[in-house]
Design a protein around this motif. Structure first.
Motif, PDB file in Angstrom:
ATOM      1  N   SER A  91       5.953  15.036 -10.761  1.00  0.00           N
ATOM      2  CA  SER A  91       5.001  15.990 -11.330  1.00  0.00           C
ATOM      3  C   SER A  91       3.777  16.229 -10.449  1.00  0.00           C
ATOM      4  O   SER A  91       2.987  17.125 -10.731  1.00  0.00           O
ATOM      5  CB  SER A  91       4.523  15.494 -12.701  1.00  0.00           C
ATOM      6  N   LEU A  92       3.601  15.446  -9.394  1.00  0.00           N
ATOM      7  CA  LEU A  92       2.435  15.600  -8.540  1.00  0.00           C
ATOM      8  C   LEU A  92       2.531  16.853  -7.684  1.00  0.00           C
ATOM      9  O   LEU A  92       3.604  17.209  -7.191  1.00  0.00           O
ATOM     10  CB  LEU A  92       2.264  14.378  -7.634  1.00  0.00           C
ATOM     11  N   SER A  93       1.383  17.495  -7.497  1.00  0.00           N
ATOM     12  CA  SER A  93       1.309  18.667  -6.633  1.00  0.00           C
ATOM     13  C   SER A  93       1.071  18.240  -5.190  1.00  0.00           C
ATOM     14  O   SER A  93       0.849  17.057  -4.894  1.00  0.00           O
ATOM     15  CB  SER A  93       0.186  19.593  -7.101  1.00  0.00           C
ATOM     16  N   ASP A  94       1.103  19.218  -4.283  1.00  0.00           N
ATOM     17  CA  ASP A  94       0.851  18.908  -2.873  1.00  0.00           C
ATOM     18  C   ASP A  94      -0.560  18.347  -2.676  1.00  0.00           C
ATOM     19  O   ASP A  94      -0.769  17.447  -1.858  1.00  0.00           O
ATOM     20  CB  ASP A  94       1.039  20.169  -2.024  1.00  0.00           C
ATOM     21  N   LEU A  95      -1.535  18.883  -3.422  1.00  0.00           N
ATOM     22  CA  LEU A  95      -2.905  18.378  -3.317  1.00  0.00           C
ATOM     23  C   LEU A  95      -2.996  16.944  -3.828  1.00  0.00           C
ATOM     24  O   LEU A  95      -3.708  16.108  -3.236  1.00  0.00           O
ATOM     25  CB  LEU A  95      -3.855  19.284  -4.100  1.00  0.00           C
ATOM     26  N   ASP A  96      -2.282  16.639  -4.913  1.00  0.00           N
ATOM     27  CA  ASP A  96      -2.273  15.267  -5.422  1.00  0.00           C
ATOM     28  C   ASP A  96      -1.663  14.311  -4.410  1.00  0.00           C
ATOM     29  O   ASP A  96      -2.159  13.178  -4.215  1.00  0.00           O
ATOM     30  CB  ASP A  96      -1.506  15.187  -6.732  1.00  0.00           C
ATOM     31  N   TRP A  97      -0.598  14.722  -3.753  1.00  0.00           N
ATOM     32  CA  TRP A  97       0.022  13.856  -2.736  1.00  0.00           C
ATOM     33  C   TRP A  97      -0.901  13.650  -1.545  1.00  0.00           C
ATOM     34  O   TRP A  97      -0.933  12.562  -0.950  1.00  0.00           O
ATOM     35  CB  TRP A  97       1.349  14.457  -2.271  1.00  0.00           C
ATOM     36  N   GLN A  98      -1.651  14.684  -1.186  1.00  0.00           N
ATOM     37  CA  GLN A  98      -2.600  14.528  -0.089  1.00  0.00           C
ATOM     38  C   GLN A  98      -3.686  13.524  -0.455  1.00  0.00           C
ATOM     39  O   GLN A  98      -4.052  12.656   0.357  1.00  0.00           O
ATOM     40  CB  GLN A  98      -3.221  15.880   0.254  1.00  0.00           C
ATOM     41  N   ARG A  99      -4.205  13.623  -1.668  1.00  0.00           N
ATOM     42  CA  ARG A  99      -5.215  12.658  -2.118  1.00  0.00           C
ATOM     43  C   ARG A  99      -4.630  11.254  -2.195  1.00  0.00           C
ATOM     44  O   ARG A  99      -5.293  10.268  -1.842  1.00  0.00           O
ATOM     45  CB  ARG A  99      -5.755  13.080  -3.476  1.00  0.00           C
ATOM     46  N   PHE A 100      -3.405  11.144  -2.670  1.00  0.00           N
ATOM     47  CA  PHE A 100      -2.743   9.843  -2.765  1.00  0.00           C
ATOM     48  C   PHE A 100      -2.606   9.208  -1.388  1.00  0.00           C
ATOM     49  O   PHE A 100      -2.906   8.020  -1.197  1.00  0.00           O
ATOM     50  CB  PHE A 100      -1.369  10.030  -3.414  1.00  0.00           C
ATOM     51  N   SER A 101      -2.162   9.980  -0.418  1.00  0.00           N
ATOM     52  CA  SER A 101      -1.981   9.450   0.937  1.00  0.00           C
ATOM     53  C   SER A 101      -3.312   9.047   1.559  1.00  0.00           C
ATOM     54  O   SER A 101      -3.425   7.977   2.182  1.00  0.00           O
ATOM     55  CB  SER A 101      -1.282  10.499   1.808  1.00  0.00           C
ATOM     56  N   GLU A 102      -4.341   9.873   1.401  1.00  0.00           N
ATOM     57  CA  GLU A 102      -5.652   9.552   1.966  1.00  0.00           C
ATOM     58  C   GLU A 102      -6.243   8.306   1.319  1.00  0.00           C
ATOM     59  O   GLU A 102      -6.815   7.445   2.011  1.00  0.00           O
ATOM     60  CB  GLU A 102      -6.595  10.746   1.790  1.00  0.00           C
ATOM     61  N   LEU A 103      -6.117   8.192   0.003  1.00  0.00           N
ATOM     62  CA  LEU A 103      -6.644   7.022  -0.691  1.00  0.00           C
ATOM     63  C   LEU A 103      -5.912   5.758  -0.254  1.00  0.00           C
ATOM     64  O   LEU A 103      -6.537   4.716  -0.002  1.00  0.00           O
ATOM     65  CB  LEU A 103      -6.530   7.221  -2.197  1.00  0.00           C
ATOM     66  N   ALA A 104      -4.586   5.819  -0.180  1.00  0.00           N
ATOM     67  CA  ALA A 104      -3.805   4.638   0.206  1.00  0.00           C
ATOM     68  C   ALA A 104      -4.127   4.202   1.634  1.00  0.00           C
ATOM     69  O   ALA A 104      -4.281   3.005   1.908  1.00  0.00           O
ATOM     70  CB  ALA A 104      -2.318   4.939   0.063  1.00  0.00           C
ATOM     71  N   GLN A 105      -4.254   5.145   2.550  1.00  0.00           N
ATOM     72  CA  GLN A 105      -4.564   4.796   3.933  1.00  0.00           C
ATOM     73  C   GLN A 105      -5.984   4.243   4.061  1.00  0.00           C
ATOM     74  O   GLN A 105      -6.230   3.307   4.828  1.00  0.00           O
ATOM     75  CB  GLN A 105      -4.403   6.026   4.821  1.00  0.00           C
ATOM     76  N   THR A 106      -6.924   4.825   3.310  1.00  0.00           N
ATOM     77  CA  THR A 106      -8.306   4.343   3.376  1.00  0.00           C
ATOM     78  C   THR A 106      -8.397   2.901   2.903  1.00  0.00           C
ATOM     79  O   THR A 106      -9.084   2.065   3.519  1.00  0.00           O
ATOM     80  CB  THR A 106      -9.216   5.235   2.516  1.00  0.00           C
ATOM     81  N   ILE A 107      -7.704   2.586   1.823  1.00  0.00           N
ATOM     82  CA  ILE A 107      -7.755   1.225   1.297  1.00  0.00           C
ATOM     83  C   ILE A 107      -6.996   0.258   2.195  1.00  0.00           C
ATOM     84  O   ILE A 107      -7.436  -0.875   2.415  1.00  0.00           O
ATOM     85  CB  ILE A 107      -7.189   1.207  -0.132  1.00  0.00           C
ATOM     86  N   GLU A 108      -5.889   0.681   2.753  1.00  0.00           N
ATOM     87  CA  GLU A 108      -5.093  -0.227   3.579  1.00  0.00           C
ATOM     88  C   GLU A 108      -5.756  -0.506   4.928  1.00  0.00           C
ATOM     89  O   GLU A 108      -5.763  -1.650   5.391  1.00  0.00           O
ATOM     90  CB  GLU A 108      -3.703   0.365   3.809  1.00  0.00           C
ATOM     91  N   TYR A 109      -6.324   0.509   5.554  1.00  0.00           N
ATOM     92  CA  TYR A 109      -6.833   0.338   6.912  1.00  0.00           C
ATOM     93  C   TYR A 109      -8.341   0.100   6.975  1.00  0.00           C
ATOM     94  O   TYR A 109      -8.818  -0.552   7.904  1.00  0.00           O
ATOM     95  CB  TYR A 109      -6.501   1.583   7.754  1.00  0.00           C
ATOM     96  N   GLN A 110      -9.111   0.628   6.027  1.00  0.00           N
ATOM     97  CA  GLN A 110     -10.563   0.539   6.130  1.00  0.00           C
ATOM     98  C   GLN A 110     -11.187  -0.433   5.128  1.00  0.00           C
ATOM     99  O   GLN A 110     -11.999  -1.270   5.499  1.00  0.00           O
ATOM    100  CB  GLN A 110     -11.188   1.935   5.928  1.00  0.00           C
ATOM    101  N   TYR A 111     -10.828  -0.296   3.859  1.00  0.00           N
ATOM    102  CA  TYR A 111     -11.505  -1.067   2.819  1.00  0.00           C
ATOM    103  C   TYR A 111     -10.492  -1.804   1.939  1.00  0.00           C
ATOM    104  O   TYR A 111     -10.296  -1.451   0.772  1.00  0.00           O
ATOM    105  CB  TYR A 111     -12.364  -0.149   1.953  1.00  0.00           C
ATOM    106  N   PRO A 112      -9.811  -2.818   2.466  1.00  0.00           N
ATOM    107  CA  PRO A 112      -8.895  -3.587   1.613  1.00  0.00           C
ATOM    108  C   PRO A 112      -9.615  -4.372   0.527  1.00  0.00           C
ATOM    109  O   PRO A 112      -8.984  -4.821  -0.427  1.00  0.00           O
ATOM    110  CB  PRO A 112      -8.199  -4.526   2.610  1.00  0.00           C
ATOM    111  N   GLU A 113     -10.958  -4.531   0.643  1.00  0.00           N
ATOM    112  CA  GLU A 113     -11.700  -5.259  -0.385  1.00  0.00           C
ATOM    113  C   GLU A 113     -11.765  -4.504  -1.698  1.00  0.00           C
ATOM    114  O   GLU A 113     -12.073  -5.093  -2.741  1.00  0.00           O
ATOM    115  CB  GLU A 113     -13.134  -5.532   0.090  1.00  0.00           C
TER     116      GLU A 113
END
Length: 461
Positions: free
Chosen positions: A235-257
């Motif tokens: 059910s996710l839109s392309d914009l939702d997937w973009q936000r999902f990918s950016e959030l996941a990468q930010t947490i994994e690479y920058q702010y795992p805390e």
């Protein structure tokens, strides 16, 4: 320039105005940055303060004892026996510097630990406005104390930190920091982590309220069943997937805390859930494989049936068949999404775990069943060649499954993708992306197969 002009004041300024002007200019003329300007500022401050206090003392004598005459009894003498007024600068500085202001530093630290931000800010204002911090050494020590409190305390917000920086005159953009950058950077990082964690909390709260907003955060953090997550992913839109990918990468690479602050575990295989950009590997494989089946059946059959025209038309015909197949698969995908719950239930039981990947990988109805269709065509197009009829369906089916699974593997690079990269780097500047996008590779493959068949015909004849 007089000492009044150095402070930007008029000669009738009172003691309070002098202190305010000095505190304001002290932030500009710091002793560690410009010692000469600081020394002039300090001399102007002391001279102006002495004159203002002497003037205030003289006014008091005029008001309360207008007929009094100044006598040696109202004078004090230092060791050099030079007369100094009883309310001189040295005397008052000693009197006013004996006690630090209230509340105490220990009380301020305790308030910070307890999260009483308002009390801390008010106390800092009192200390910064007091005469106790007028000496540079005391002011520097006070800033170091505040810095130590911020480093040791937990739970303060970025807004509180910003308020403290504004109050203390700390500004990273202007290079006005109370310490080295290696010590300052962790405080800024804590603010960034806290801000991102608050954003995720807010998105999760919005998702719990209406199930409409905050889908990216919910997809990444909330625990769900395979069926529920598969339904949300569809059910996710392309914009939702973009936000999902950016959030996941930010947490994994920058702010795992952030995950630790939230007390939630992010989705471990989040890359597998990213929608594929397409299935170019699947379509290219099917075109080559089915074209090879047709040509192999012609070569294995009677020579009279083989002609150069038919050999060339077969791969071109397969291009049209592949286009029709892609459209048909798009329609079938919509049907498979509608019965996603049943698809996940069957796939979890029948498909290996490393291919199923908790619903993010291969699904029985959506991927495996359509892969049997080209395998059936390969069996039909094998004609009377017995070995080809048994081998071609298996190879086509397994190859389709492999490339389909590779397309669903998120950002992982397959062996053939790595081989293509190596080929690109080896041949230099050849525009392989243009060749692939314009279909020139397909034309080259058709020409090669046609030449092979034509040479075989000539040899037999």
């Amino acid at each position: 320039m007089s000492h009044w002009q150095a402070l930007g004041l008029t000669p009738d300024a009172d003691e309070r105005g002098i202190k305010r002007a000095y505190a304001r200019l002290l932030k500009i003329h710091r002793p560690d940055e410009n010692p000469a300007e600081f020394q002039r500022l300090r001399e102007a401050y002391e001279a102006s303060l002495a004159e203002a206090r002497w003037r205030a003392q003289a006014d008091d004598h005029v008001v309360y004892a207008p007929s009094a005459i100044v006598t040696p009894s109202v004078m004090t003498f230092q060791r050099d026996e030079s007369p100094t007024p009883a309310g001189s600068v040295d005397h008052l500085d000693i009197a006013t510097s004996l006690r630090p202001p209230e509340p105490s530093l220990e009380q301020i630290r305790q308030w910070l630990v307890e999260g009483q931000d308002r009390q801390v800010m008010n106390a800092l204002r009192v200390w910064l406005a007091s005469e106790w911090l007028l000496p540079f050494e005391r002011r520097q020590q006070f800033e170091h104390n505040v810095l130590d409190w911020l480093e040791s305390a937990q739970g303060w917000s970025p807004a509180f930190f910003e308020g403290v920086c504004e109050l203390m005159g700390w500004d990273e953009a202007q290079g006005k920091l109370p310490c080295e950058y290696w010590r300052w950077s962790p405080l800024v990082r804590r603010c960034e982590v806290h801000a991102l964690a608050e954003t995720v909390r807010r998105d999760l709260a919005r998702f719990e309220e209406g199930k409409v907003h905050g889908l990216a955060a919910a997809m990444l953090f909330l625990p769900m069943t395979d069926r529920r997550r598969r339904e949300m992913a569809d059910s996710l839109s392309d914009l939702d997937w973009q936000r999902f990918s950016e959030l996941a990468q930010t947490i994994e690479y920058q702010y795992p805390e952030v995950a630790q602050d939230l007390g939630l575990q992010p989705l471990s295989n989040w890359r597998d859930w990213l929608p594929p950009a397409g299935y170019p590997g699947v379509y290219l494989f099917l075109w080559l494989a089915l074209s090879g089946v047709l040509i192999a059946s012609l070569l294995a059959g009677p020579i009279e049936k083989v002609s150069l025209v038919s050999t060339i038309l077969m791969p071109l015909f397969m291009l049209f068949v592949s286009w029709i197949g892609s459209k048909a698969y798009g329609v079938w995908s919509m049907v498979a999404v509608a019965v996603g719950a049943l698809d996940v239930l069957l796939s979890r039981s029948l498909i290996p775990r490393r291919w199923y990947r908790e619903g993010a990988g291969l699904l029985l109805l959506r991927h495996v069943l359509p892969s049997a269709v080209p395998a059936a065509f390969a069996c039909i197009w094998s004609y009377d060649v017995l070995w080809l009829r048994w081998v071609s369906p298996i190879l086509v089916f397994l190859g389709t499954i492999y490339f389909m699974n590779d397309a669903l593997s998120g950002s992982r690079i397959s062996w053939w993708g790595r081989a293509l990269r190596a080929l690109k780097s080896g041949v230099g500047r050849l525009p392989w992306h243009r060749l692939r996008s314009q279909g020139l590779l397909a034309v080259i493959a058709v020409a090669v197969m046609a030449v092979i068949v034509y040479v075989r015909m000539k040899v037999v004849v």
